[in-house]
Motif scaffolding. Structure first.
Motif, PDB file in Angstrom:
ATOM      1  N   ASN A 148      -2.954   0.088  12.017  1.00  0.00           N
ATOM      2  CA  ASN A 148      -3.171  -1.330  12.319  1.00  0.00           C
ATOM      3  C   ASN A 148      -2.289  -1.845  13.451  1.00  0.00           C
ATOM      4  O   ASN A 148      -2.321  -3.034  13.767  1.00  0.00           O
ATOM      5  CB  ASN A 148      -2.913  -2.176  11.065  1.00  0.00           C
ATOM      6  CG  ASN A 148      -3.987  -1.974  10.012  1.00  0.00           C
ATOM      7  OD1 ASN A 148      -5.172  -2.162  10.286  1.00  0.00           O
ATOM      8  ND2 ASN A 148      -3.575  -1.585   8.812  1.00  0.00           N
ATOM      9  N   TYR A 149      -1.532  -0.946  14.076  1.00  0.00           N
ATOM     10  CA  TYR A 149      -0.591  -1.371  15.115  1.00  0.00           C
ATOM     11  C   TYR A 149      -1.288  -2.062  16.279  1.00  0.00           C
ATOM     12  O   TYR A 149      -0.949  -3.188  16.644  1.00  0.00           O
ATOM     13  CB  TYR A 149       0.200  -0.167  15.619  1.00  0.00           C
ATOM     14  CG  TYR A 149       0.961  -0.435  16.896  1.00  0.00           C
ATOM     15  CD1 TYR A 149       2.106  -1.218  16.892  1.00  0.00           C
ATOM     16  CD2 TYR A 149       0.512   0.076  18.122  1.00  0.00           C
ATOM     17  CE1 TYR A 149       2.805  -1.475  18.068  1.00  0.00           C
ATOM     18  CE2 TYR A 149       1.200  -0.169  19.284  1.00  0.00           C
ATOM     19  CZ  TYR A 149       2.348  -0.946  19.257  1.00  0.00           C
ATOM     20  OH  TYR A 149       3.022  -1.207  20.420  1.00  0.00           O
ATOM     21  N   LYS A 150      -2.302  -1.409  16.852  1.00  0.00           N
ATOM     22  CA  LYS A 150      -2.957  -2.010  18.021  1.00  0.00           C
ATOM     23  C   LYS A 150      -3.656  -3.314  17.666  1.00  0.00           C
ATOM     24  O   LYS A 150      -3.561  -4.303  18.391  1.00  0.00           O
ATOM     25  CB  LYS A 150      -3.960  -1.060  18.664  1.00  0.00           C
ATOM     26  CG  LYS A 150      -4.622  -1.734  19.883  1.00  0.00           C
ATOM     27  CD  LYS A 150      -5.518  -0.851  20.642  1.00  0.00           C
ATOM     28  CE  LYS A 150      -6.137  -1.512  21.857  1.00  0.00           C
ATOM     29  NZ  LYS A 150      -5.761  -2.886  22.165  1.00  0.00           N
ATOM     30  N   SER A 197      -4.810 -10.446   7.575  1.00  0.00           N
ATOM     31  CA  SER A 197      -5.793  -9.789   8.445  1.00  0.00           C
ATOM     32  C   SER A 197      -5.836  -8.279   8.284  1.00  0.00           C
ATOM     33  O   SER A 197      -6.862  -7.662   8.548  1.00  0.00           O
ATOM     34  CB  SER A 197      -5.501 -10.129   9.918  1.00  0.00           C
ATOM     35  OG  SER A 197      -5.610 -11.521  10.150  1.00  0.00           O
ATOM     36  N   TYR A 198      -4.715  -7.684   7.840  1.00  0.00           N
ATOM     37  CA  TYR A 198      -4.652  -6.217   7.806  1.00  0.00           C
ATOM     38  C   TYR A 198      -4.204  -5.662   6.455  1.00  0.00           C
ATOM     39  O   TYR A 198      -4.151  -4.445   6.284  1.00  0.00           O
ATOM     40  CB  TYR A 198      -3.713  -5.711   8.911  1.00  0.00           C
ATOM     41  CG  TYR A 198      -4.132  -6.213  10.270  1.00  0.00           C
ATOM     42  CD1 TYR A 198      -5.179  -5.618  10.962  1.00  0.00           C
ATOM     43  CD2 TYR A 198      -3.521  -7.331  10.839  1.00  0.00           C
ATOM     44  CE1 TYR A 198      -5.591  -6.106  12.190  1.00  0.00           C
ATOM     45  CE2 TYR A 198      -3.927  -7.833  12.066  1.00  0.00           C
ATOM     46  CZ  TYR A 198      -4.964  -7.216  12.734  1.00  0.00           C
ATOM     47  OH  TYR A 198      -5.381  -7.710  13.947  1.00  0.00           O
ATOM     48  N   GLY A 199      -3.888  -6.540   5.517  1.00  0.00           N
ATOM     49  CA  GLY A 199      -3.485  -6.094   4.187  1.00  0.00           C
ATOM     50  C   GLY A 199      -2.173  -5.339   4.170  1.00  0.00           C
ATOM     51  O   GLY A 199      -1.956  -4.465   3.322  1.00  0.00           O
ATOM     52  N   VAL A 200      -1.265  -5.666   5.102  1.00  0.00           N
ATOM     53  CA  VAL A 200       0.008  -4.945   5.215  1.00  0.00           C
ATOM     54  C   VAL A 200       1.163  -5.924   5.001  1.00  0.00           C
ATOM     55  O   VAL A 200       1.197  -7.004   5.603  1.00  0.00           O
ATOM     56  CB  VAL A 200       0.147  -4.275   6.598  1.00  0.00           C
ATOM     57  CG1 VAL A 200       1.456  -3.507   6.680  1.00  0.00           C
ATOM     58  CG2 VAL A 200      -1.033  -3.359   6.872  1.00  0.00           C
ATOM     59  N   ASP A 201       2.099  -5.553   4.152  1.00  0.00           N
ATOM     60  CA  ASP A 201       3.260  -6.396   3.863  1.00  0.00           C
ATOM     61  C   ASP A 201       4.452  -5.936   4.704  1.00  0.00           C
ATOM     62  O   ASP A 201       5.065  -4.909   4.418  1.00  0.00           O
ATOM     63  CB  ASP A 201       3.605  -6.324   2.370  1.00  0.00           C
ATOM     64  CG  ASP A 201       4.787  -7.219   1.999  1.00  0.00           C
ATOM     65  OD1 ASP A 201       5.276  -7.948   2.892  1.00  0.00           O
ATOM     66  OD2 ASP A 201       5.213  -7.186   0.830  1.00  0.00           O
ATOM     67  N   ILE A 202       4.763  -6.688   5.743  1.00  0.00           N
ATOM     68  CA  ILE A 202       5.943  -6.384   6.575  1.00  0.00           C
ATOM     69  C   ILE A 202       6.895  -7.581   6.586  1.00  0.00           C
ATOM     70  O   ILE A 202       7.731  -7.709   7.487  1.00  0.00           O
ATOM     71  CB  ILE A 202       5.545  -5.996   8.017  1.00  0.00           C
ATOM     72  CG1 ILE A 202       4.661  -7.075   8.664  1.00  0.00           C
ATOM     73  CG2 ILE A 202       4.840  -4.649   8.040  1.00  0.00           C
ATOM     74  CD1 ILE A 202       4.354  -6.809  10.135  1.00  0.00           C
ATOM     75  N   GLU A 203       6.798  -8.411   5.574  1.00  0.00           N
ATOM     76  CA  GLU A 203       7.586  -9.641   5.540  1.00  0.00           C
ATOM     77  C   GLU A 203       9.090  -9.360   5.559  1.00  0.00           C
ATOM     78  O   GLU A 203       9.834  -9.971   6.325  1.00  0.00           O
ATOM     79  CB  GLU A 203       7.232 -10.466   4.309  1.00  0.00           C
ATOM     80  CG  GLU A 203       7.971 -11.801   4.240  1.00  0.00           C
ATOM     81  CD  GLU A 203       7.504 -12.673   3.096  1.00  0.00           C
ATOM     82  OE1 GLU A 203       7.933 -13.837   3.028  1.00  0.00           O
ATOM     83  OE2 GLU A 203       6.701 -12.192   2.259  1.00  0.00           O
ATOM     84  N   SER A 204       9.547  -8.448   4.710  1.00  0.00           N
ATOM     85  CA  SER A 204      10.991  -8.183   4.661  1.00  0.00           C
ATOM     86  C   SER A 204      11.472  -7.558   5.966  1.00  0.00           C
ATOM     87  O   SER A 204      12.573  -7.863   6.439  1.00  0.00           O
ATOM     88  CB  SER A 204      11.324  -7.270   3.475  1.00  0.00           C
ATOM     89  OG  SER A 204      10.680  -6.015   3.603  1.00  0.00           O
TER      90      SER A 204
END
Length: 316
Positions: free
Chosen positions: A183-185, A212-219
């Motif tokens: 999902n990076y790009k 939008s991508y279902g990825v948790d990068i909050e922390s």
């Protein structure tokens, strides 16, 4: 009469004892207040020392981890729209210890049978970068998925602001590259293309990744995990002579955003012929750009002295 004198003396003694006790209580209360203030001052000084120790000169993030997929110079190389090439696994980096060289290591002549390599230096706070992603995102993804190019993004933090949006967004992109390479790009292009001069706070950067991508990068975003890495990418690019965004290399040749597409497609056509790839996408892409006639500018910031500044006064 003697009893009255004794009683008066006792009362006087009691009064003096009470006054002395009150004075002691006042002294103790004052000392307590001084102690609390002193502890607070010590705490503030300790926090400042931690920040300076962590951030180096000027309160900057200078040391920290790099995502495993990053190249030696801090780029992320896409081999398709959803795949990142293996990185250099840099481990812990020093943002001030930049690789030497007059240009990006990725800027090499294309060898026969090798895909054209596109290197893009981009800044999420740059409106020209937003226009570039809006114009070319689908075309570049198509060329990637057709296996006609490889694409390397270098997210620099050149444009300064009150909330350090450039550096915070670069950190978020690195978080996504590490957590969900596929999902990076999409994430980088989405966030960059939708920039309209209004900085995006950390909460919203995390929400876009989640919704939008279902990825948790909050922390990872809130902890500024890759802010030193973001400064490293900026410092490296500046030392290599990249002074504006977007700056683009097609193989070993540098271009501005309005001049790169024709030489890129020339290289793509030559590669497709060499590799025996038949694709209608090349002609479709050329026709689309001819019809739209994109005119994209380029930012020209000052040197990124505060690329990793910790003063993130975010706009809510």
């Amino acid at each position: 009469m003697a009893r009255n004198t004794t009683s008066a003396g006792a009362r006087e003694q009691a009064r003096k004892l009470q006054q002395e006790q009150e004075r002691k209580q006042k002294r103790q209360s004052l000392l307590l207040r001084i102690g609390v203030v002193g502890i607070a001052v010590i705490a503030v000084v300790a926090i400042a020392l931690v920040v300076l120790t962590r951030d180096g000169n000027g309160g900057n993030y200078t040391e920290g981890p790099a995502p495993a997929a990053a190249t030696d110079e801090g780029g992320f190389v896409l081999t398709s729209g959803t795949e990142l090439a293996e990185g250099a696994d840099l481990g812990t980096i020093d943002a001030e210890d930049t690789p030497s060289g007059d240009g990006p290591a990725s800027a090499q002549p294309r060898e026969e049978g090798q895909r054209p390599h596109l290197t893009i230096f981009t800044d999420a706070h740059c409106v020209h970068c937003a226009n570039f992603e809006g114009a070319y995102e689908e075309i570049l993804r198509g060329l990637l998925d057709e296996e006609l190019i490889t694409l390397e993004y270098r997210s620099v933090s050149y444009l300064q602001s009150r909330s350090n949006y450039s550096a915070r967004a670069a950190n978020a992109f690195a978080c996504m590259a590490d957590a969900s390479p596929e999902n990076y790009k999409g994430y980088l292009s989405n966030v960059t293309a939708n920039y309209q001069g209004q900085e995006i706070n950390n909460e919203s950067l995390a929400a876009i990744a989640r919704d939008s991508y279902g990825v948790d990068i909050e922390s990872c975003i809130n902890d500024a995990t890759y802010r030193a890495f973001a400064a490293y990418v900026s410092n490296t690019a500046w030392e290599q002579g990249v002074s504006g965004t977007p700056t683009i290399y097609v193989d070993d040749s540098q271009y501005e955003p309005n001049t790169f597409f024709e030489p890129l497609m020339t290289e793509v056509s030559e590669y497709a012929e060499e590799a025996g790839i038949e694709s209608d996408f090349v002609q479709q892409a050329e026709e689309q750009l001819d019809a739209e006639g994109e005119d994209i500018g380029q930012s020209e910031p000052e040197a990124p002295e505060d690329a990793g500044s910790t003063d993130d006064g975010e706009d809510e």
